[in-house]
Design a protein around this motif. Structure first.
Motif, PDB file in Angstrom:
ATOM      1  N   ILE A   1       0.815  -1.215   0.000  1.00  0.00           N
ATOM      2  CA  ILE A   1       0.000   0.000   0.000  1.00  0.00           C
ATOM      3  C   ILE A   1       0.846   1.262   0.000  1.00  0.00           C
ATOM      4  O   ILE A   1       0.367   2.336  -0.275  1.00  0.00           O
ATOM      5  CB  ILE A   1      -0.964   0.061   1.199  1.00  0.00           C
ATOM      6  CG1 ILE A   1      -0.207  -0.054   2.523  1.00  0.00           C
ATOM      7  CG2 ILE A   1      -2.040  -0.956   1.074  1.00  0.00           C
ATOM      8  CD1 ILE A   1      -1.028   0.428   3.696  1.00  0.00           C
ATOM      9  N   LYS A   2       2.115   1.113   0.379  1.00  0.00           N
ATOM     10  CA  LYS A   2       2.971   2.304   0.404  1.00  0.00           C
ATOM     11  C   LYS A   2       3.287   2.702  -1.038  1.00  0.00           C
ATOM     12  O   LYS A   2       4.062   2.056  -1.722  1.00  0.00           O
ATOM     13  CB  LYS A   2       4.264   2.019   1.153  1.00  0.00           C
ATOM     14  CG  LYS A   2       4.065   1.812   2.626  1.00  0.00           C
ATOM     15  CD  LYS A   2       3.739   3.126   3.316  1.00  0.00           C
ATOM     16  CE  LYS A   2       3.391   2.882   4.754  1.00  0.00           C
ATOM     17  NZ  LYS A   2       2.170   2.098   4.928  1.00  0.00           N
TER      18      LYS A   2
ATOM     19  N   ILE B   1      -7.181   6.779   7.932  1.00  0.00           N
ATOM     20  CA  ILE B   1      -5.964   7.590   8.070  1.00  0.00           C
ATOM     21  C   ILE B   1      -5.134   7.118   9.268  1.00  0.00           C
ATOM     22  O   ILE B   1      -3.911   7.072   9.215  1.00  0.00           O
ATOM     23  CB  ILE B   1      -6.332   9.097   8.240  1.00  0.00           C
ATOM     24  CG1 ILE B   1      -6.941   9.656   6.953  1.00  0.00           C
ATOM     25  CG2 ILE B   1      -5.135   9.914   8.711  1.00  0.00           C
ATOM     26  CD1 ILE B   1      -5.985   9.985   5.847  1.00  0.00           C
ATOM     27  N   PHE B   2      -5.815   6.735  10.360  1.00  0.00           N
ATOM     28  CA  PHE B   2      -5.076   6.383  11.582  1.00  0.00           C
ATOM     29  C   PHE B   2      -4.744   4.900  11.695  1.00  0.00           C
ATOM     30  O   PHE B   2      -4.082   4.493  12.645  1.00  0.00           O
ATOM     31  CB  PHE B   2      -5.849   6.856  12.823  1.00  0.00           C
ATOM     32  CG  PHE B   2      -5.736   8.342  13.019  1.00  0.00           C
ATOM     33  CD1 PHE B   2      -4.630   8.891  13.633  1.00  0.00           C
ATOM     34  CD2 PHE B   2      -6.715   9.195  12.546  1.00  0.00           C
ATOM     35  CE1 PHE B   2      -4.496  10.256  13.776  1.00  0.00           C
ATOM     36  CE2 PHE B   2      -6.602  10.561  12.688  1.00  0.00           C
ATOM     37  CZ  PHE B   2      -5.496  11.099  13.304  1.00  0.00           C
ATOM     38  N   THR B   3      -5.208   4.100  10.754  1.00  0.00           N
ATOM     39  CA  THR B   3      -4.828   2.688  10.798  1.00  0.00           C
ATOM     40  C   THR B   3      -3.976   2.297   9.592  1.00  0.00           C
ATOM     41  O   THR B   3      -3.047   1.517   9.717  1.00  0.00           O
ATOM     42  CB  THR B   3      -6.051   1.759  10.855  1.00  0.00           C
ATOM     43  OG1 THR B   3      -6.921   2.058   9.759  1.00  0.00           O
ATOM     44  CG2 THR B   3      -6.810   1.928  12.165  1.00  0.00           C
ATOM     45  N   ARG B   4      -4.308   2.838   8.428  1.00  0.00           N
ATOM     46  CA  ARG B   4      -3.472   2.531   7.260  1.00  0.00           C
ATOM     47  C   ARG B   4      -3.487   3.695   6.272  1.00  0.00           C
ATOM     48  O   ARG B   4      -4.114   3.634   5.216  1.00  0.00           O
ATOM     49  CB  ARG B   4      -3.900   1.230   6.579  1.00  0.00           C
ATOM     50  CG  ARG B   4      -5.375   1.115   6.315  1.00  0.00           C
ATOM     51  CD  ARG B   4      -5.710  -0.273   5.816  1.00  0.00           C
ATOM     52  NE  ARG B   4      -7.116  -0.347   5.440  1.00  0.00           N
ATOM     53  CZ  ARG B   4      -7.557  -0.282   4.208  1.00  0.00           C
ATOM     54  NH1 ARG B   4      -6.727  -0.113   3.217  1.00  0.00           N
ATOM     55  NH2 ARG B   4      -8.854  -0.371   3.967  1.00  0.00           N
ATOM     56  N   PRO B   5      -2.762   4.765   6.648  1.00  0.00           N
ATOM     57  CA  PRO B   5      -2.655   5.898   5.721  1.00  0.00           C
ATOM     58  C   PRO B   5      -1.967   5.450   4.447  1.00  0.00           C
ATOM     59  O   PRO B   5      -1.156   4.523   4.468  1.00  0.00           O
ATOM     60  CB  PRO B   5      -1.787   6.892   6.497  1.00  0.00           C
ATOM     61  CG  PRO B   5      -1.037   6.068   7.476  1.00  0.00           C
ATOM     62  CD  PRO B   5      -1.936   4.923   7.826  1.00  0.00           C
TER      63      PRO B   5
ATOM     64  N   GLU C   1       1.803   8.823   7.185  1.00  0.00           N
ATOM     65  CA  GLU C   1       2.240   7.754   8.100  1.00  0.00           C
ATOM     66  C   GLU C   1       3.310   8.289   9.057  1.00  0.00           C
ATOM     67  O   GLU C   1       3.239   8.094  10.274  1.00  0.00           O
ATOM     68  CB  GLU C   1       2.806   6.589   7.280  1.00  0.00           C
ATOM     69  CG  GLU C   1       3.519   5.531   8.090  1.00  0.00           C
ATOM     70  CD  GLU C   1       2.619   4.412   8.558  1.00  0.00           C
ATOM     71  OE1 GLU C   1       1.784   3.969   7.766  1.00  0.00           O
ATOM     72  OE2 GLU C   1       2.750   3.995   9.705  1.00  0.00           O
ATOM     73  N   ALA C   2       4.296   8.980   8.484  1.00  0.00           N
ATOM     74  CA  ALA C   2       5.405   9.479   9.306  1.00  0.00           C
ATOM     75  C   ALA C   2       4.899  10.484  10.337  1.00  0.00           C
ATOM     76  O   ALA C   2       5.295  10.444  11.505  1.00  0.00           O
ATOM     77  CB  ALA C   2       6.464  10.125   8.416  1.00  0.00           C
TER      78      ALA C   2
ATOM     79  N   ILE D   1       1.709  10.979  11.649  1.00  0.00           N
ATOM     80  CA  ILE D   1       0.835  10.477  12.723  1.00  0.00           C
ATOM     81  C   ILE D   1       1.570   9.481  13.630  1.00  0.00           C
ATOM     82  O   ILE D   1       1.144   9.237  14.743  1.00  0.00           O
ATOM     83  CB  ILE D   1      -0.478   9.847  12.179  1.00  0.00           C
ATOM     84  CG1 ILE D   1      -0.185   8.609  11.342  1.00  0.00           C
ATOM     85  CG2 ILE D   1      -1.313  10.845  11.429  1.00  0.00           C
ATOM     86  CD1 ILE D   1      -1.430   7.818  11.020  1.00  0.00           C
ATOM     87  N   SER D   2       2.687   8.929  13.134  1.00  0.00           N
ATOM     88  CA  SER D   2       3.469   8.009  13.956  1.00  0.00           C
ATOM     89  C   SER D   2       4.554   8.738  14.750  1.00  0.00           C
ATOM     90  O   SER D   2       5.344   8.114  15.444  1.00  0.00           O
ATOM     91  CB  SER D   2       4.146   6.955  13.075  1.00  0.00           C
ATOM     92  OG  SER D   2       3.202   6.290  12.294  1.00  0.00           O
TER      93      SER D   2
END
Lengths: 242, 272
Positions: free
Chosen positions: B4-5, B254-258, B264-265, B267-268
């Motif tokens: 997915i990335k 967005i918060f489980t699999r952006p 991703e970077a 929110i992590s």
């Protein structure tokens, strides 16, 4: 875990979780490998090592569960971090269960040694075990390298173990029917073959978790299955074969 | 089976669905400049009817600047220039004929720091309806004040001291007073710029519960630095970085699999 977090202690926590999970995974692999090896060598000292060593896997699972729980509570992980922790908690429990099966196989192997076990025709526990060991090795590699393609390959390879189990089930029951004195041996062999088949099933669960870790989605297609031992009456099958 | 990335080299392209079937507000190719500095870069997005959407991103990413475009708050900054188009119910809010005073009643705003007027609790809420001529008589105005304070979850705490100064309330109560003031003029959209950043967790929870309830009646756009707040209150989340809208999507996705690496970077906690 390519990019580092701004908060380095978060990375430290994730590393600790991952290190313990891999320790547990490699421990489960070692114990399963040993129990299959010991089935052939019938070395009681080595068999006892697997039985007594299972507690280490239980402790590692407890540690992973505690660390994962703390990270969720204290770090509020998101996205890939969240997936990594949820996956770690799930597969740690699976590795611990693989350890339980290795211990059970070892207990039964000890009894088979007492029963002066010798190979039954058409049954090759070592071969079935070796194929399952390869699956465990590959699934650990797929986790470490976040290799979803390898994970899918491992998941789909379980069908070979299922087929072997169905075949061995029929062969063991046939031997027991031919010679009733083999009933105690056969009963333990049935359980050992079933335990190996279940370990391979658990490996497919880990493979599915690796796929979820990498992609954030679950594998949508159904896993191929071929264990028919719960669907057939051995006598009929044997007659059909003859 | 693909990863997915995705490698989004063309950052002009926002990832995710920027459009909404029942959009109230529509921003199209919006650029905002402070002098020669481009603060917002070609942003297109819809704000749906009765939708709570969070705008997130690191400091300086332009999320507050973009929020202020929706009720022309940037007009007060001399060096600020806006390009593109923003419509409310298909009417261009930057049309020369648009009067910003009624516009700001239709699109209300709640700020980071509670800013009650130095007036009584009653007058804080009654101010808007009075200047916009929304009340027919004293009794009607009383009803508007009571109803607004009730909807803001403040009525039970202040109904015995309506003539006391609004500034005498606690921070959380002052913020709810500001929300009551905003909803007293029957807005269609409420903009919130970090409404809880000056509040303690209990006051924050009350505001978040209020946002949840008000989301059934209004479109709400909330700028927040708190990932958890965005996750708790909004159905949709938009991630900004360096003035660009990087990704928009359902909050739970967005918060489980952006989909975008930068989302991703952020929110992590991997970029600030």
């Amino acid at each position: 875990m390519e990019n580092k977090h701004i908060l380095s202690s978060f990375d430290d926590d994730l590393k600790k979780l991952n290190d313990n999970l891999l320790k547990l995974g490699n421990g489960a692999l070692t114990n399963f490998d040993s129990c299959i090896d010991n089935f052939g060598t019938q070395d009681i000292g080595e068999i006892d090592k697997v039985i007594n060593g299972d507690i280490i896997l239980d402790e590692l699972d407890d540690k992973v569960q505690k660390l994962g729980f703390e990270i969720i509570a204290l770090r509020a992980p998101q996205a890939a971090d969240l997936r990594r922790i949820i996956v770690a908690l799930k597969i740690a429990t699976i590795f611990e269960r693989i350890g339980d099966y290795s211990r059970n196989i070892s207990n039964r192997t000890k009894l088979l040694v007492e029963l002066n076990y010798s190979d039954l025709p058409g049954v090759n526990i070592g071969k079935m075990g070796q194929k399952t060991i390869t699956m465990i090795e590959d699934v650990i590699d797929s986790y470490v390298n976040e290799d979803d393609k390898l994970a899918v390959k491992v998941r789909n390879s379980d069908v070979k173990i299922d087929k072997m189990h169905t075949q061995y089930y029929l062969e063991i029951v046939a031997s027991m029917q031919r010679n009733k004195k083999l009933a105690p041996t056969g009963a333990h062999l049935l359980f050992i073959a079933k335990n190996i088949e279940r370990v391979a099933d658990y490996v497919t669960d880990i493979a599915e978790q690796v796929y979820f870790l990498v992609n954030g989605t679950v594998l949508s297609d159904h896993r191929p299955k071929a264990d028919e031992s719960s669907l057939i009456i051995p006598e009929k099958e044997l007659k059909n074969e003859n | 089976m693909e990863n997915i990335k995705e490698d989004f080299k063309n950052l002009d392209l926002t990832v995710g669905d920027v459009f909404s079937k029942d959009a109230r507000l529509k921003a199209r190719n919006v650029n905002v400049f402070y002098g020669s500095n481009k603060a917002i870069d070609n942003v297109t997005i819809d704000i749906g009817n009765k939708e709570v959407i969070s705008l997130i991103g690191p400091s300086g990413c332009g999320k507050s600047t973009f929020l202020r475009c929706f009720n022309r708050m940037n007009d007060t900054i001399d060096s600020c220039r806006i390009e593109g188009k923003i419509t409310l119910d298909n009417e261009n809010i930057y049309n020369e004929k648009i009067d910003v005073v009624p516009l700001r009643a239709r699109i209300g705003m709640v700020f980071q720091k509670p800013n009650p007027f130095p007036k009584s609790i009653y007058d804080n809420v009654a101010y808007g309806p009075r200047i916009h001529g929304l009340s027919e008589n004293k009794e009607h105005l009383d009803n508007i004040v009571e109803e607004s304070l009730k909807r803001a979850g403040l009525w039970e705490e202040v109904n015995d001291r309506l003539l006391s100064p609004g500034t005498g309330l606690s921070g959380g109560q002052q913020q709810r007073l500001c929300i009551a003031r905003a909803i007293a003029v029957s807005p269609e959209v409420i903009l919130m710029d970090e409404p809880c950043s000056a509040l303690d967790p209990i006051a924050t929870a009350k505001i978040e519960e209020l946002i949840h309830e008000l989301g059934n009646e209004y479109s709400i756009v909330i700028v927040t630095h708190s990932m958890q707040q965005a996750a708790r209150v909004s159905k949709r989340t938009a991630y900004f970085h360096l003035g660009k809208l990087i990704e928009v999507g359902k909050t739970k996705e967005i918060f489980t699999r952006p989909r975008h690496n930068q989302t991703e970077a952020y929110i992590s906690g991997k970029i600030g």
